[in-house]
Motif scaffolding. Structure first.
Motif, mmCIF file in Angstrom:
data_model
loop_
_atom_site.group_PDB
_atom_site.id
_atom_site.type_symbol
_atom_site.label_atom_id
_atom_site.label_comp_id
_atom_site.label_asym_id
_atom_site.label_seq_id
_atom_site.Cartn_x
_atom_site.Cartn_y
_atom_site.Cartn_z
ATOM 1 N N THR A 19 8.734 -22.874 20.138
ATOM 2 C CA THR A 19 8.587 -22.490 18.726
ATOM 3 C C THR A 19 8.360 -20.992 18.627
ATOM 4 O OG1 THR A 19 6.216 -22.954 18.803
ATOM 5 C CG2 THR A 19 7.662 -24.680 17.960
ATOM 6 N N ARG A 20 8.858 -20.451 17.545
ATOM 7 C CA ARG A 20 8.623 -19.043 17.239
ATOM 8 C C ARG A 20 8.001 -18.948 15.865
ATOM 9 N NH1 ARG A 20 13.694 -15.304 19.261
ATOM 10 N NH2 ARG A 20 13.946 -16.197 21.348
ATOM 11 N N ARG A 21 7.013 -18.118 15.761
ATOM 12 C CA ARG A 21 6.368 -17.931 14.461
ATOM 13 C C ARG A 21 7.350 -17.305 13.487
ATOM 14 N NH1 ARG A 21 1.541 -20.768 14.230
ATOM 15 N NH2 ARG A 21 0.287 -20.361 16.091
ATOM 16 N N ARG A 22 7.386 -17.843 12.280
ATOM 17 C CA ARG A 22 8.188 -17.195 11.249
ATOM 18 C C ARG A 22 7.518 -15.900 10.815
ATOM 19 N NH1 ARG A 22 10.066 -21.875 6.935
ATOM 20 N NH2 ARG A 22 11.350 -23.108 8.386
ATOM 21 N N PRO A 23 8.314 -14.901 10.443
ATOM 22 C CA PRO A 23 7.703 -13.686 9.901
ATOM 23 C C PRO A 23 6.833 -14.030 8.700
ATOM 24 C CG PRO A 23 10.052 -13.361 10.269
ATOM 25 C CD PRO A 23 9.786 -14.829 10.450
ATOM 26 N N PRO A 24 5.715 -13.319 8.484
ATOM 27 C CA PRO A 24 4.836 -13.631 7.368
ATOM 28 C C PRO A 24 5.487 -13.434 6.013
ATOM 29 C CG PRO A 24 4.215 -11.549 8.405
ATOM 30 C CD PRO A 24 5.241 -12.180 9.279
ATOM 31 N N VAL A 25 6.568 -12.668 5.968
ATOM 32 C CA VAL A 25 7.274 -12.421 4.723
ATOM 33 C C VAL A 25 8.759 -12.670 4.952
ATOM 34 C CG1 VAL A 25 7.833 -10.720 2.967
ATOM 35 C CG2 VAL A 25 5.581 -10.684 4.047
ATOM 36 N N ALA A 26 9.370 -13.448 4.084
ATOM 37 C CA ALA A 26 10.809 -13.689 4.226
ATOM 38 C C ALA A 26 11.568 -12.388 4.030
ATOM 39 C CB ALA A 26 11.264 -14.724 3.209
ATOM 40 N N ALA A 27 12.582 -12.175 4.860
ATOM 41 C CA ALA A 27 13.344 -10.925 4.783
ATOM 42 C C ALA A 27 14.814 -11.222 4.567
ATOM 43 C CB ALA A 27 13.146 -10.106 6.065
ATOM 44 N N GLY A 28 15.542 -10.257 4.045
ATOM 45 C CA GLY A 28 16.969 -10.423 3.818
ATOM 46 C C GLY A 28 17.799 -9.643 4.808
ATOM 47 N N GLY A 29 17.195 -9.223 5.903
ATOM 48 C CA GLY A 29 17.919 -8.481 6.919
ATOM 49 C C GLY A 29 17.666 -6.988 6.888
ATOM 50 N N GLY A 30 17.116 -6.475 5.782
ATOM 51 C CA GLY A 30 16.825 -5.053 5.681
ATOM 52 C C GLY A 30 15.426 -4.734 6.171
ATOM 53 N N PRO A 31 15.102 -3.464 6.283
ATOM 54 C CA PRO A 31 13.770 -3.068 6.746
ATOM 55 C C PRO A 31 12.713 -3.248 5.660
ATOM 56 C CG PRO A 31 14.995 -1.138 6.066
ATOM 57 C CD PRO A 31 15.947 -2.307 5.955
ATOM 58 N N VAL A 32 11.458 -3.233 6.074
ATOM 59 C CA VAL A 32 10.350 -3.067 5.134
ATOM 60 C C VAL A 32 10.433 -1.642 4.606
ATOM 61 C CG1 VAL A 32 7.838 -2.933 4.911
ATOM 62 C CG2 VAL A 32 8.882 -4.728 6.327
ATOM 63 N N VAL A 33 10.371 -1.482 3.296
ATOM 64 C CA VAL A 33 10.475 -0.145 2.701
ATOM 65 C C VAL A 33 9.133 0.265 2.107
ATOM 66 C CG1 VAL A 33 11.506 1.243 0.856
ATOM 67 C CG2 VAL A 33 12.946 -0.260 2.244
ATOM 68 N N ILE A 34 8.606 1.350 2.625
ATOM 69 C CA ILE A 34 7.405 1.970 2.046
ATOM 70 C C ILE A 34 7.902 3.050 1.101
ATOM 71 C CG2 ILE A 34 5.258 3.185 2.524
ATOM 72 C CD1 ILE A 34 5.456 1.963 5.396
ATOM 73 N N TRP A 35 7.608 2.869 -0.171
ATOM 74 C CA TRP A 35 8.194 3.713 -1.216
ATOM 75 C C TRP A 35 7.097 4.557 -1.850
ATOM 76 C CZ3 TRP A 35 11.553 1.339 -5.734
ATOM 77 C CH2 TRP A 35 12.158 2.386 -6.458
ATOM 78 N N ASN A 36 7.169 5.860 -1.623
ATOM 79 C CA ASN A 36 6.223 6.788 -2.254
ATOM 80 C C ASN A 36 6.721 7.098 -3.654
ATOM 81 O OD1 ASN A 36 6.397 7.765 0.919
ATOM 82 N ND2 ASN A 36 4.332 7.618 0.124
ATOM 83 N N LEU A 37 6.147 6.434 -4.637
ATOM 84 C CA LEU A 37 6.619 6.561 -6.009
ATOM 85 C C LEU A 37 6.189 7.866 -6.662
ATOM 86 C CD1 LEU A 37 6.029 2.941 -7.355
ATOM 87 C CD2 LEU A 37 8.231 4.061 -6.988
ATOM 88 N N VAL A 38 5.086 8.421 -6.216
ATOM 89 C CA VAL A 38 4.547 9.623 -6.852
ATOM 90 C C VAL A 38 3.753 10.394 -5.801
ATOM 91 C CG1 VAL A 38 2.449 8.426 -7.640
ATOM 92 C CG2 VAL A 38 3.236 10.474 -8.851
ATOM 93 N N ARG A 39 3.828 11.707 -5.865
ATOM 94 C CA ARG A 39 3.079 12.521 -4.911
ATOM 95 C C ARG A 39 1.691 12.868 -5.443
ATOM 96 N NH1 ARG A 39 5.204 18.135 -2.056
ATOM 97 N NH2 ARG A 39 3.305 18.545 -0.851
ATOM 98 N N ARG A 40 1.532 12.819 -6.743
ATOM 99 C CA ARG A 40 0.244 13.173 -7.326
ATOM 100 C C ARG A 40 -0.838 12.191 -6.876
ATOM 101 N NH1 ARG A 40 -0.942 15.028 -13.562
ATOM 102 N NH2 ARG A 40 -3.080 15.744 -13.163
ATOM 103 N N CYS A 41 -2.039 12.713 -6.624
ATOM 104 C CA CYS A 41 -3.173 11.879 -6.226
ATOM 105 C C CYS A 41 -4.453 12.492 -6.766
ATOM 106 C CB CYS A 41 -3.241 11.774 -4.698
ATOM 107 S SG CYS A 41 -4.507 10.624 -4.107
ATOM 108 N N ASN A 42 -5.393 11.629 -7.107
ATOM 109 C CA ASN A 42 -6.676 12.108 -7.620
ATOM 110 C C ASN A 42 -7.637 12.501 -6.503
ATOM 111 O OD1 ASN A 42 -6.766 9.327 -6.950
ATOM 112 N ND2 ASN A 42 -8.636 9.049 -8.152
ATOM 113 N N LEU A 43 -7.225 12.288 -5.245
ATOM 114 C CA LEU A 43 -8.037 12.691 -4.094
ATOM 115 C C LEU A 43 -7.236 13.654 -3.232
ATOM 116 C CD1 LEU A 43 -9.536 9.207 -3.067
ATOM 117 C CD2 LEU A 43 -10.513 10.919 -4.615
ATOM 118 N N SER A 44 -7.871 14.245 -2.229
ATOM 119 C CA SER A 44 -7.169 15.151 -1.300
ATOM 120 C C SER A 44 -7.679 14.868 0.113
ATOM 121 C CB SER A 44 -7.397 16.617 -1.678
ATOM 122 O OG SER A 44 -8.781 16.897 -1.771
#
Length: 392
Positions: A19-44
């Motif tokens: 048996t092989r563990r299924r990935p925790p999230v179903a995927a469609g063949g593409g990568p996980v995408v980390i999307w930086n929607l905005v550069r502004r931040c209230n911290l530094s």
């Protein structure tokens, strides 16, 4: 990402043969995408990889462009999105973008500093129904405030965690490991227990943005080993008790090899199966299983490669950019084994870690394929494979 808890559960309760563990999230063949929607931040924050600050940055994708990117990503096989920043909650159209992504069937995570999740805004977070909300903590109280460079940031983040928990959202905390933050690990794990937090993510320091500027604060190898030992103990206790919370690590694929050596001492009969599972995991996924889109629409091999652009989603589809091997870096990142040098070239576990994190090598030596200075394994652990036998 190294899913320590899952590997530990497999050690304690071996799966059925084959048996092989299924990935925790179903995927469609593409990568996980980390999307930086905005550069502004209230911290530094001292270790910020994007040099964010609390002011507007020109040229960021508009709402309509973001919605078009969602269509593009889905067609390209992407099914997992992590919405990040800057601080993503500083983008007014975040709920619209996130709700659209959820309606399309994406797994949608929110990566936030947590300070803006208050009684007024928890409603919009809950309405989106994020699959996961990750909130960064660099320790407790003064330690966190010092790294975030704002007094009161810890209490505000803790409020956000509690509000997410009350809203029945899956919530986790993330610690970036340095010599200073390592001292607060026991207190953070106690906090995780008290607050019923679902996930703990240890992020080894990577040398990008202010993380590169402040890399002298990186954890010493002895500290890193001690921290990993603590996490192994916790994951083992969880696995034995049946507790389902998740402990994961990132940005240092030597963690898998270190677990293999730990298993040789504690579960020697399980070493062959663990070795096979670790090789299937495959280690570093930059340019293969994880991608980054920045605020301008530029695509990168991961979030730490912001200085290397593969293309822009305003001009080409994500799929065309991601699968184009005309870029020399991508062509090599997608090869196995990678042409690494130094200790990495002679490592007996290259099939597990895949050469670890290339950005640390580049930032410290100028050579993308040099050995990773963040590898905390001994020479013996690097050059030999654990044997089965009686526990030591």
């Amino acid at each position: 990402m190294f899913r320590l808890s899952q590997f530990m559960r497999d050690l304690v309760t071996p799966p059925e043969p084959g048996t092989r563990r299924r990935p925790p999230v179903a995927a469609g063949g593409g990568p996980v995408v980390i999307w930086n929607l905005v550069r502004r931040c209230n911290l530094s924050c001292l270790h910020c990889y994007s040099f964010s600050a609390d002011h507007e940055f020109p040229g960021e994708l508009t709402t309509e462009e973001c919605l078009a990117v969602l269509d593009d990503l889905y067609v390209s096989g992407v099914r997992v999105l992590i919405l990040s920043g800057g601080e993503p909650m500083m983008r007014p159209d975040l709920p619209r973008i996130a709700q659209r992504a959820k309606a399309m069937g994406f797994y949608v995570g929110l990566s936030t500093n947590g300070t803006l999740i208050d009684e007024r805004r928890i409603g919009e977070v809950a309405e989106v129904g994020y699959d996961y909300v990750g909130i960064s903590l660099d320790g407790v109280s003064e330690t966190h405030d010092r790294f975030r460079r704002r007094k009161g940031a810890f209490e505000e983040a803790l409020r956000g965690i509690r509000l997410c928990h009350d809203a029945e959202l899956r919530v986790g905390i993330r610690l970036t490991l340095t010599e200073t933050t390592a001292r607060d690990l026991p207190a953070l794990l106690d906090l995780m227990d008290r607050e019923f937090i679902d996930k703990f993510y240890l992020s080894h320091l990577n040398y990008a943005g202010r993380g590169d500027v402040n890399r002298r604060a990186d954890a010493l190898k002895t500290t890193t080993r001690a921290v990993m030992d603590q996490l192994f103990d916790l994951a083992l206790a969880d696995a034995k008790s049946g507790r389902k919370r998740e402990i994961v690590t990132g940005n240092n694929d030597a963690d898998g090899v270190y677990l293999l050596w730990w298993a040789q001492r504690t579960f020697p009969e399980r070493v062959p199966d663990l070795l096979a599972r670790l090789r299937r995991w495959g280690g570093n996924a930059s340019g293969v299983g994880v991608a980054n889109i920045d605020t301008q629409g530029d695509v990168h091999p991961d979030t730490m490669w912001g200085h290397h652009t593969l293309g822009n989603v305003r001009a080409r589809s994500f799929g065309a950019i991601w699968n184009d091997l005309g870029d020399p870096l991508m062509a090599v990142l997608k090869t196995r084994p990678r042409p690494v040098k130094g200790r990495c070239a002679t490592c007996a576990h290259l099939a597990i870690c895949n050469g670890n994190t290339r950005i640390r090598a580049e930032k410290t030596s100028g050579d993308t394929w040099a050995e990773d200075p963040g590898c905390y394994l001994t020479d013996t652990e690097v050059t030999t494979v654990p044997k089965t036998g009686a526990p030591q």
